[in-house]
Design a protein around this motif. Structure first.
Motif, PDB file in Angstrom:
ATOM      1  N   ALA A  83       0.718  -1.224  -0.122  1.00 38.18           N
ATOM      2  CA  ALA A  83       0.019  -0.113   0.109  1.00 38.18           C
ATOM      3  C   ALA A  83       0.903   1.208   0.123  1.00 38.18           C
ATOM      4  CB  ALA A  83      -0.899   0.064   1.124  1.00 38.18           C
ATOM      5  N   LEU A  84       1.457   1.442  -1.195  1.00 39.70           N
ATOM      6  CA  LEU A  84       2.281   2.604  -1.221  1.00 39.70           C
ATOM      7  C   LEU A  84       1.767   3.457  -2.433  1.00 39.70           C
ATOM      8  CD1 LEU A  84       5.930   0.898  -0.619  1.00 39.70           C
ATOM      9  CD2 LEU A  84       4.501   2.425   0.926  1.00 39.70           C
ATOM     10  N   PRO A  85       2.155   4.859  -2.454  1.00 39.49           N
ATOM     11  CA  PRO A  85       2.036   5.596  -3.706  1.00 39.49           C
ATOM     12  C   PRO A  85       2.717   5.017  -4.852  1.00 39.49           C
ATOM     13  CG  PRO A  85       2.478   7.011  -1.664  1.00 39.49           C
ATOM     14  CD  PRO A  85       2.660   5.735  -1.306  1.00 39.49           C
ATOM     15  N   GLY A  86       2.174   5.003  -6.156  1.00 39.39           N
ATOM     16  CA  GLY A  86       2.879   4.322  -7.189  1.00 39.39           C
ATOM     17  C   GLY A  86       3.036   2.844  -7.088  1.00 39.39           C
ATOM     18  N   THR A 153      -7.159  -0.488  -6.787  1.00 38.68           N
ATOM     19  CA  THR A 153      -7.256  -0.314  -7.898  1.00 38.68           C
ATOM     20  C   THR A 153      -5.861   0.181  -8.752  1.00 38.68           C
ATOM     21  OG1 THR A 153      -9.481   0.327  -7.675  1.00 38.68           O
ATOM     22  CG2 THR A 153      -8.807   1.308  -9.940  1.00 38.68           C
ATOM     23  N   PRO A 154      -5.586  -0.499  -9.856  1.00 37.33           N
ATOM     24  CA  PRO A 154      -4.214  -0.101 -10.477  1.00 37.33           C
ATOM     25  C   PRO A 154      -4.459   1.388 -11.055  1.00 37.33           C
ATOM     26  CG  PRO A 154      -5.341  -1.771 -11.918  1.00 37.33           C
ATOM     27  CD  PRO A 154      -6.276  -1.695 -10.434  1.00 37.33           C
ATOM     28  N   THR A 155      -3.466   2.172 -11.030  1.00 38.92           N
ATOM     29  CA  THR A 155      -3.582   3.581 -11.647  1.00 38.92           C
ATOM     30  C   THR A 155      -2.515   3.918 -12.382  1.00 38.92           C
ATOM     31  OG1 THR A 155      -2.963   4.524  -9.524  1.00 38.92           O
ATOM     32  CG2 THR A 155      -5.092   4.398  -9.784  1.00 38.92           C
ATOM     33  N   LEU A 156      -2.647   4.890 -13.344  1.00 41.07           N
ATOM     34  CA  LEU A 156      -1.509   5.305 -14.004  1.00 41.07           C
ATOM     35  C   LEU A 156      -1.452   6.774 -13.827  1.00 41.07           C
ATOM     36  CD1 LEU A 156      -1.997   3.118 -17.266  1.00 41.07           C
ATOM     37  CD2 LEU A 156      -0.279   2.642 -15.511  1.00 41.07           C
ATOM     38  N   GLY A 157      -0.402   7.225 -14.030  1.00 36.05           N
ATOM     39  CA  GLY A 157      -0.185   9.048 -14.230  1.00 36.05           C
ATOM     40  C   GLY A 157       0.971   9.224 -13.000  1.00 36.05           C
ATOM     41  N   ILE A 158       0.753  10.279 -12.322  1.00 37.58           N
ATOM     42  CA  ILE A 158       1.731  10.794 -11.315  1.00 37.58           C
ATOM     43  C   ILE A 158       1.245  10.370  -9.875  1.00 37.58           C
ATOM     44  CG2 ILE A 158       2.984  12.597 -10.571  1.00 37.58           C
ATOM     45  CD1 ILE A 158       2.509  14.281 -13.014  1.00 37.58           C
ATOM     46  N   PRO A 159       1.870   9.531  -9.390  1.00 37.63           N
ATOM     47  CA  PRO A 159       1.377   8.972  -7.887  1.00 37.63           C
ATOM     48  C   PRO A 159       1.233  10.335  -7.019  1.00 37.63           C
ATOM     49  CG  PRO A 159       3.344   7.835  -8.548  1.00 37.63           C
ATOM     50  CD  PRO A 159       3.294   8.808  -9.678  1.00 37.63           C
ATOM     51  N   GLU A 163      -3.663  10.833 -11.144  1.00 35.07           N
ATOM     52  CA  GLU A 163      -3.748   9.536 -11.383  1.00 35.07           C
ATOM     53  C   GLU A 163      -5.100   8.944 -12.114  1.00 35.07           C
ATOM     54  OE1 GLU A 163      -1.552   6.724  -8.229  1.00 35.07           O
ATOM     55  OE2 GLU A 163      -2.715   8.300  -7.385  1.00 35.07           O
ATOM     56  N   VAL A 164      -5.373   8.175 -12.973  1.00 29.02           N
ATOM     57  CA  VAL A 164      -6.261   7.776 -13.655  1.00 29.02           C
ATOM     58  C   VAL A 164      -6.532   6.303 -13.498  1.00 29.02           C
ATOM     59  CG1 VAL A 164      -6.400   9.412 -15.381  1.00 29.02           C
ATOM     60  CG2 VAL A 164      -5.116   7.550 -16.030  1.00 29.02           C
ATOM     61  N   SER A 165      -7.607   5.872 -13.405  1.00 33.86           N
ATOM     62  CA  SER A 165      -7.793   4.137 -13.067  1.00 33.86           C
ATOM     63  C   SER A 165      -7.570   3.498 -14.099  1.00 33.86           C
ATOM     64  CB  SER A 165      -9.250   3.795 -12.679  1.00 33.86           C
ATOM     65  OG  SER A 165      -9.645   2.662 -12.346  1.00 33.86           O
ATOM     66  N   TRP A 166      -6.761   2.616 -14.180  1.00 29.71           N
ATOM     67  CA  TRP A 166      -6.611   1.798 -15.289  1.00 29.71           C
ATOM     68  C   TRP A 166      -7.387   0.796 -15.625  1.00 29.71           C
ATOM     69  CZ3 TRP A 166      -0.940  -1.275 -15.384  1.00 29.71           C
ATOM     70  CH2 TRP A 166      -0.584  -1.645 -16.683  1.00 29.71           C
ATOM     71  N   TYR A 167      -8.706   0.680 -14.783  1.00 31.46           N
ATOM     72  CA  TYR A 167      -9.857   0.148 -15.201  1.00 31.46           C
ATOM     73  C   TYR A 167     -10.600   0.795 -16.110  1.00 31.46           C
ATOM     74  CZ  TYR A 167      -9.336  -3.418 -11.463  1.00 31.46           C
ATOM     75  OH  TYR A 167      -8.842  -4.430 -10.735  1.00 31.46           O
ATOM     76  N   ASP A 168     -10.462   2.036 -16.289  1.00 34.43           N
ATOM     77  CA  ASP A 168     -11.161   2.979 -17.541  1.00 34.43           C
ATOM     78  C   ASP A 168     -10.759   2.417 -18.621  1.00 34.43           C
ATOM     79  OD1 ASP A 168     -11.221   4.899 -19.483  1.00 34.43           O
ATOM     80  OD2 ASP A 168     -12.064   6.086 -17.756  1.00 34.43           O
ATOM     81  N   PRO A 169     -12.045   2.229 -19.545  1.00 31.52           N
ATOM     82  CA  PRO A 169     -11.923   1.191 -20.618  1.00 31.52           C
ATOM     83  C   PRO A 169     -10.952   1.894 -21.869  1.00 31.52           C
ATOM     84  CG  PRO A 169     -14.068   1.459 -20.243  1.00 31.52           C
ATOM     85  CD  PRO A 169     -13.118   2.440 -19.037  1.00 31.52           C
TER      86      PRO A 169
END
Length: 334
Positions: A83-86, A153-159, A163-169
């Motif tokens: 449970a860490l940023p990034g 939830t996996p996320t992409l962007g700048i921790p 950040e945006v959810s990787w679950y976004d289609p």
């Protein structure tokens, strides 16, 4: 303009059109259709990794799903317990490194132990069953038969900032497209390099390659590790669009990727994507209309391809193009 130059021009034009189509696809398709195509592209990367070792190196691997599933499970387990940023980036790195290191250890034992050909395939097939059992037995970590869930939830962007959810289609779709392009470019560069030519020499005649001074076990180990790391990446990409379950690491998944490569065209790179797309599209379409017979129909299709198009779909197109080129060259001489 020579036939080779014409072929190269056609290939570049076709590649540009396909890339434009992939980039624009979400604009006119539903989220479901985009997700489906993203999954097919991820399977294409998985098949591409097998093509590198089966099509170009002659290494028969009947347990390639071990590395796909290990990539997916590594990502899920890291996301669940770290449970860490990034943490997503850490999970992606783990999802690639763990299968690659597993391949490094396994390949070292087998290649330097002079295990090759069908015996290598039998060993990897046996390991598939062992890996499947390990996943089920260690339910506290892997979720067992129920699969792995309840991870962050996996996320992409700048921790911590954006950040945006990787679950976004859209995010999962374009991540699959970008990864497909990068993996295909990497594989193309590999097989055209001096290293790739050495691997090709080993595939054609291992004894002669060793006699010429090539370190056969080392070269096999390198390509095997790279390919399995790529398979792990495809497992990572599968996590946002699928479900982590023991099936990802089982015999059925290993058999499926063999079919995708054979149908698309072994030793062609792009054939891996074509095979994954064609077979999975047929599977999706037929399973709705023929709930009990679709597997039989797909199996018959595979048998027909092997019997009448042993080079796969891409191999058939290449053969037709070569014949057309020879005919044109003969007319020019006349």
């Amino acid at each position: 303009m020579t036939q080779t130059q014409r072929l190269s021009k056609v290939q570049r034009a076709a590649a540009s059109l396909v890339l434009l189509f992939l980039l624009a696809f979400p604009l006119f398709a539903s989220d479901y259709q985009s997700g489906l195509l993203a999954k097919f592209l991820v399977f294409g990367i998985f098949a591409l990794s097998l093509d590198l070792i089966w099509g170009y190196s002659g290494i028969v691997n009947f347990g390639h799903a071990i590395f796909f599933g290990t990539g997916a499970y590594s990502m899920g387990i890291i996301l669940k317990f770290v449970a860490l940023p990034g943490a997503t980036y850490l999970a992606v790195i783990g999802g690639v490194l763990v299968p690659a290191l597993l391949a490094l250890g396994l390949g070292y034992l087998l290649f330097y132990g002079r295990v090759s050909g069908v015996f290598f395939g039998v060993v990897t097939l046996a390991l598939t069953g062992a890996a499947h059992s390990i996943i089920i037995v260690n339910g506290g970590i892997t979720g067992g038969l129920n699969g792995l869930y309840s991870y962050q939830t996996p996320t992409l962007g700048i921790p911590g900032l954006w950040e945006v959810s990787w679950y976004d289609p859209m995010v999962s779709y374009y991540a699959a497209v970008l990864s497909s392009v990068v993996c295909l470019a990497l594989a193309r560069w590999l097989v055209r390099s001096n290293f790739g030519r050495a691997i090709g020499a080993i595939r054609e005649n291992e004894v002669r390659a060793a006699f010429m001074g090539y370190n056969v076990p080392f070269l096999k180990l390198v390509i095997f590790t790279i390919a399995c790391g790529m398979a792990g990446l495809s497992g990572v990409l599968y996590v946002p669009i699928g479900f982590i379950s023991p099936d990802l690491i089982g015999v059925m998944m290993s058999a499926s990727v063999l079919v995708w490569v054979a149908v698309g065209g072994r030793g062609t790179l792009i054939g891996a994507f074509v095979g994954a797309l064609v077979v999975n599209y047929l599977q999706t379409m037929l399973s709705d209309s023929f709930a009990t017979l679709w597997l039989l129909i797909v199996g018959l299709f595979f048998i027909l391809v092997v019997l009448f198009w042993p080079g796969g779909v891409v191999g058939l197109v290449q053969t037709r193009w070569a014949r057309r080129g020879f005919a044109a060259l003969r007319l020019e001489k006349e």
